[in-house]
Design an enzyme around this catalytic site. Structure first.
Site, PDB file in Angstrom:
ATOM      1  N   GLU A 150       0.884  -1.236   0.229  1.00 53.99           N
ATOM      2  CA  GLU A 150      -0.184   0.250  -0.138  1.00 53.99           C
ATOM      3  C   GLU A 150       0.949   1.530   0.006  1.00 53.99           C
ATOM      4  OE1 GLU A 150      -3.299   0.092   2.764  1.00 53.99           O
ATOM      5  OE2 GLU A 150      -3.458   2.226   2.409  1.00 53.99           O
TER       6      GLU A 150
ATOM      7  N   LYS B  98      -8.125  -0.366  10.977  1.00 53.14           N
ATOM      8  CA  LYS B  98      -7.310  -0.723   9.540  1.00 53.14           C
ATOM      9  C   LYS B  98      -6.172   0.048   9.509  1.00 53.14           C
ATOM     10  CE  LYS B  98      -6.450  -1.199   4.955  1.00 53.14           C
ATOM     11  NZ  LYS B  98      -5.501  -0.393   4.186  1.00 53.14           N
TER      12      LYS B  98
ATOM     13  N   ASP C  78       3.231 -14.416  11.721  1.00 51.83           N
ATOM     14  CA  ASP C  78       1.927 -14.876  11.135  1.00 51.83           C
ATOM     15  C   ASP C  78       1.022 -13.809  11.148  1.00 51.83           C
ATOM     16  OD1 ASP C  78      -0.739 -16.142  10.783  1.00 51.83           O
ATOM     17  OD2 ASP C  78      -0.213 -18.049  11.418  1.00 51.83           O
TER      18      ASP C  78
ATOM     19  N   HIS D 121      -2.134  11.288   0.245  1.00 49.88           N
ATOM     20  CA  HIS D 121      -1.883   9.932  -0.503  1.00 49.88           C
ATOM     21  C   HIS D 121      -1.672  10.329  -1.918  1.00 49.88           C
ATOM     22  CE1 HIS D 121      -3.680   6.772   2.379  1.00 49.88           C
ATOM     23  NE2 HIS D 121      -3.033   7.812   2.983  1.00 49.88           N
TER      24      HIS D 121
HETATM   25  P1  NDP Z   1       8.016 -23.712  15.585  1.00 55.54           P
HETATM   26  O1  NDP Z   1       7.428 -25.024  15.534  1.00 55.54           O
HETATM   27  O2  NDP Z   1       9.257 -23.565  14.568  1.00 55.54           O
HETATM   28  O3  NDP Z   1       8.751 -23.834  17.370  1.00 55.54           O
HETATM   29  C1  NDP Z   1       9.580 -22.866  17.746  1.00 55.54           C
HETATM   30  C2  NDP Z   1      10.706 -23.669  18.108  1.00 55.54           C
HETATM   31  O4  NDP Z   1      12.066 -22.720  18.346  1.00 55.54           O
HETATM   32  C3  NDP Z   1      10.714 -24.282  19.525  1.00 55.54           C
HETATM   33  O5  NDP Z   1       9.828 -25.410  19.366  1.00 55.54           O
HETATM   34  C4  NDP Z   1      12.162 -24.440  20.247  1.00 55.54           C
HETATM   35  O6  NDP Z   1      12.396 -25.705  19.697  1.00 55.54           O
HETATM   36  C5  NDP Z   1      12.879 -23.453  19.098  1.00 55.54           C
HETATM   37  N1  NDP Z   1      13.502 -22.469  19.971  1.00 55.54           N
HETATM   38  C6  NDP Z   1      14.757 -21.927  19.820  1.00 55.54           C
HETATM   39  N2  NDP Z   1      15.261 -21.187  20.668  1.00 55.54           N
HETATM   40  C7  NDP Z   1      14.077 -20.759  21.400  1.00 55.54           C
HETATM   41  C8  NDP Z   1      13.691 -19.866  22.490  1.00 55.54           C
HETATM   42  N3  NDP Z   1      14.663 -19.005  22.817  1.00 55.54           N
HETATM   43  N4  NDP Z   1      12.293 -19.864  22.619  1.00 55.54           N
HETATM   44  C9  NDP Z   1      11.456 -20.653  22.427  1.00 55.54           C
HETATM   45  N5  NDP Z   1      11.730 -21.678  21.500  1.00 55.54           N
HETATM   46  C10 NDP Z   1      13.012 -21.482  20.876  1.00 55.54           C
HETATM   47  O7  NDP Z   1       7.229 -22.594  15.575  1.00 55.54           O
HETATM   48  P2  NDP Z   1       6.095 -22.105  16.549  1.00 55.54           P
HETATM   49  O8  NDP Z   1       5.852 -23.060  17.516  1.00 55.54           O
HETATM   50  O9  NDP Z   1       6.542 -20.841  17.307  1.00 55.54           O
HETATM   51  O10 NDP Z   1       4.797 -21.829  15.681  1.00 55.54           O
HETATM   52  C11 NDP Z   1       4.773 -20.729  14.864  1.00 55.54           C
HETATM   53  C12 NDP Z   1       4.118 -21.240  13.278  1.00 55.54           C
HETATM   54  O11 NDP Z   1       2.821 -21.788  13.871  1.00 55.54           O
HETATM   55  C13 NDP Z   1       3.877 -20.049  12.499  1.00 55.54           C
HETATM   56  O12 NDP Z   1       4.455 -20.205  11.310  1.00 55.54           O
HETATM   57  C14 NDP Z   1       2.300 -20.014  12.386  1.00 55.54           C
HETATM   58  O13 NDP Z   1       2.071 -19.776  11.110  1.00 55.54           O
HETATM   59  C15 NDP Z   1       1.993 -21.580  12.675  1.00 55.54           C
HETATM   60  N6  NDP Z   1       0.784 -21.992  13.189  1.00 55.54           N
HETATM   61  C16 NDP Z   1      -0.074 -21.233  13.822  1.00 55.54           C
HETATM   62  C17 NDP Z   1      -1.328 -21.578  14.008  1.00 55.54           C
HETATM   63  C18 NDP Z   1      -2.404 -20.634  14.605  1.00 55.54           C
HETATM   64  O14 NDP Z   1      -1.845 -19.449  14.865  1.00 55.54           O
HETATM   65  N7  NDP Z   1      -3.590 -20.965  14.750  1.00 55.54           N
HETATM   66  C19 NDP Z   1      -1.662 -22.851  14.155  1.00 55.54           C
HETATM   67  C20 NDP Z   1      -0.498 -23.756  13.530  1.00 55.54           C
HETATM   68  C21 NDP Z   1       0.551 -23.205  13.107  1.00 55.54           C
HETATM   69  P3  NDP Z   1      13.206 -26.729  20.844  1.00 55.54           P
HETATM   70  O15 NDP Z   1      12.842 -25.913  22.208  1.00 55.54           O
HETATM   71  O16 NDP Z   1      12.718 -28.058  20.541  1.00 55.54           O
HETATM   72  O17 NDP Z   1      14.737 -26.278  20.346  1.00 55.54           O
END
Ligand code: NDP
Length: 424
Positions: free
Chosen positions: A81, A261, A277, A374
């Site tokens: 935009e 918005k 997201d 704009h």
């Molecule tokens: P991930 O599945 O990538 O999980 C984040 C991972 O990062 C953790 O599991 C952890 O793994 C690792 N990590 C490394 N450093 C850190 C830290 N300092 N703090 C926390 N975690 C850390 O992503 P999210 O679970 O965050 O999910 C985000 C995604 O999910 C987005 O892309 C979204 O679009 C999607 N999503 C959204 C939904 C919704 O909004 N309704 C539904 C389903 C998916 P470890 O501890 O194992 O090393």
């Protein structure tokens, strides 16, 4: 033509094969095919989504002049935009002159739900969960132990009677630096298994909530009225009109939607640049706007003692690790540009951008009107939409700005004249 047959097993094809099928079945020209192919990513993008074809690009720019908690920021923003980044920078400049934006984060927890159906007696579930809460929290911890090692993990568990035999078991989790959707869903499914095995109650579904009301960030700013115009009476009039415009967004949901918005123009652009997201943030923001049953403006401006004070609170359940943040190549660079050191800092920056965007929009709206600021950007978009090249666009934009309400036909005619002149 049987479209479905042509697209059979489409997900198993390479991007090139998919393009060939599309071209054949839908009659894409050579130029259109090249356009799609040129933008196709050779890196990770084809693995990010299903049926990958190409990479749809959006412009990225940076908003400047942000002073948040006495720290200067340059803010990457991704938006299609025109005028969003200019307005954010302009708003931020005026707010920096007033001493800058103060931002805080109230908490940073994610909530998830295990939902049960056909519950006859709510108290029986409530009592059972209360009695077994430590066991259930431990099950959640064991489902994703690494987050506990990082200092986070499950915090609370409680039930809510949703009526009609539905009960929600709500889990809150400290997700540390992640958005936490996946770890939350893993924990909830583990809890659902226990409910099923020990309570012998079938669960309907288990999923995080996007409400985000436990991840709130607030930005405030106080502007000396005299800053709003050269003449003090004019300045006071502007301040009063901004206050009134903000009040209308509290009274009238039709206006509140547009007010919000404008805030989300800035918020989404940063959220996108930071690989988060934006649908989650959008849903959370609009749900928060209707907390008391009426959809209202997310920000409010008040005039007291010759100070115009603005406040914006937003649910911002974002992450600085995980999800798409590591996969999209520009996110790490954008985090570096913004110099974000924690998810809380990013939340504060995003809400500050929302406030600056809102201030710029309201001020323009109650003074010169939104169209004046704009206009140049709109005319540039119109010039580009009729096919002006990068070289032709500035000249065509200038000519369009001289017209009172230019349309596509006039833009095309002017472009042809420019080209004729160049050909002479
Ligand atoms: P991930 O599945 O990538 O999980 C984040 C991972 O990062 C953790 O599991 C952890 O793994 C690792 N990590 C490394 N450093 C850190 C830290 N300092 N703090 C926390 N975690 C850390 O992503 P999210 O679970 O965050 O999910 C985000 C995604 O999910 C987005 O892309 C979204 O679009 C999607 N999503 C959204 C939904 C919704 O909004 N309704 C539904 C389903 C998916 P470890 O501890 O194992 O090393």
């Amino acid at each position: 033509m049987n479209m479905n047959a042509a697209f059979s097993q489409f997900y198993k094809r390479t991007p090139e094969q998919r393009l060939a099928i599309l071209a054949k079945t839908l009659g894409l020209s050579e130029t259109e095919q090249q356009e799609l192919q040129q933008r196709a990513d050779q890196g990770d993008a084809p693995l990010l989504i299903e049926n990958y074809l190409t990479t749809y690009q959006l412009p990225e720019g940076v908003a400047v002049n942000f002073l948040v908690n006495q720290h200067e920021y340059v803010v990457p923003m991704v938006t299609e935009e025109p005028s969003v980044i200019a307005a954010a920078s302009n708003g931020a400049k005026q707010l920096a002159q007033a001493g800058g934006i103060t931002a805080t984060v109230r908490s940073r927890l994610l909530t998830g739900q295990v939902v049960l159906s056909d519950v006859r007696v709510y108290a029986s579930i409530d009592d059972w969960v209360a009695l077994h809460q430590n066991e259930l929290l431990e099950v959640a911890r064991q489902a994703h132990p690494s987050i506990v090692k990082r200092g986070g993990g499950p915090q609370t568990i409680r039930t809510r009677d949703l009526g009609e035999g539905f009960v929600s078991i709500d889990l809150t989790v400290d997700v540390q630096s992640a958005m936490g959707a996946n770890m939350m869903n893993t924990m909830l499914e583990a809890i659902a298994d226990v409910i099923q095995n020990k309570l012998h109650h079938t669960t309907l579904f288990s999923i995080l909530s996007n409400a985000g009301d436990q991840s709130l960030a607030t930005a405030t700013v106080s502007i000396p009225v005299g800053q709003l115009a050269n003449d003090f009476d004019d300045a006071k009039r502007v301040a009063k009109r901004i206050e009134q415009a903000s009040r209308i967004a509290q009274l009238d949901s039709m206006r509140a939607v547009t007010h919000n918005k404008g805030i989300m123009n800035g918020v989404d652009a940063v959220v996108l640049a930071m690989g988060n997201d934006w649908r989650a943030i959008e849903s959370a923001a609009h749900a928060f706007a209707v907390t008391d049953g009426q959809y209202r403006g997310l920000s409010q401006w008040h005039l007291t003692d010759n100070q115009l004070t603005g406040t914006l609170t937003l649910p911002l359940p974002i992450g600085v690790v995980g999800g798409a943040t590591k996969v999209l190549p520009l996110v790490a660079i954008n985090q570096k540009i913004a110099q974000i050191k924690s998810p809380e800092e990013l939340m504060m920056l995003i809400v500050a951008v929302g406030l600056a965007q809102n201030f710029a929009a309201l001020k323009a709206l109650v003074t010169s009107g939104i169209q004046q600021g704009h206009m140049k950007m709109q005319m540039r978009s119109l010039a580009m939409s009729v096919g002006a090249t990068a070289v032709e666009t500035p000249a065509l934009t200038q000519q369009l700005m001289k017209l009172s309400d230019p349309n596509e036909a006039q833009a095309t005619q002017l472009l042809n004249q420019i080209r004729e002149k160049q050909g002479e």
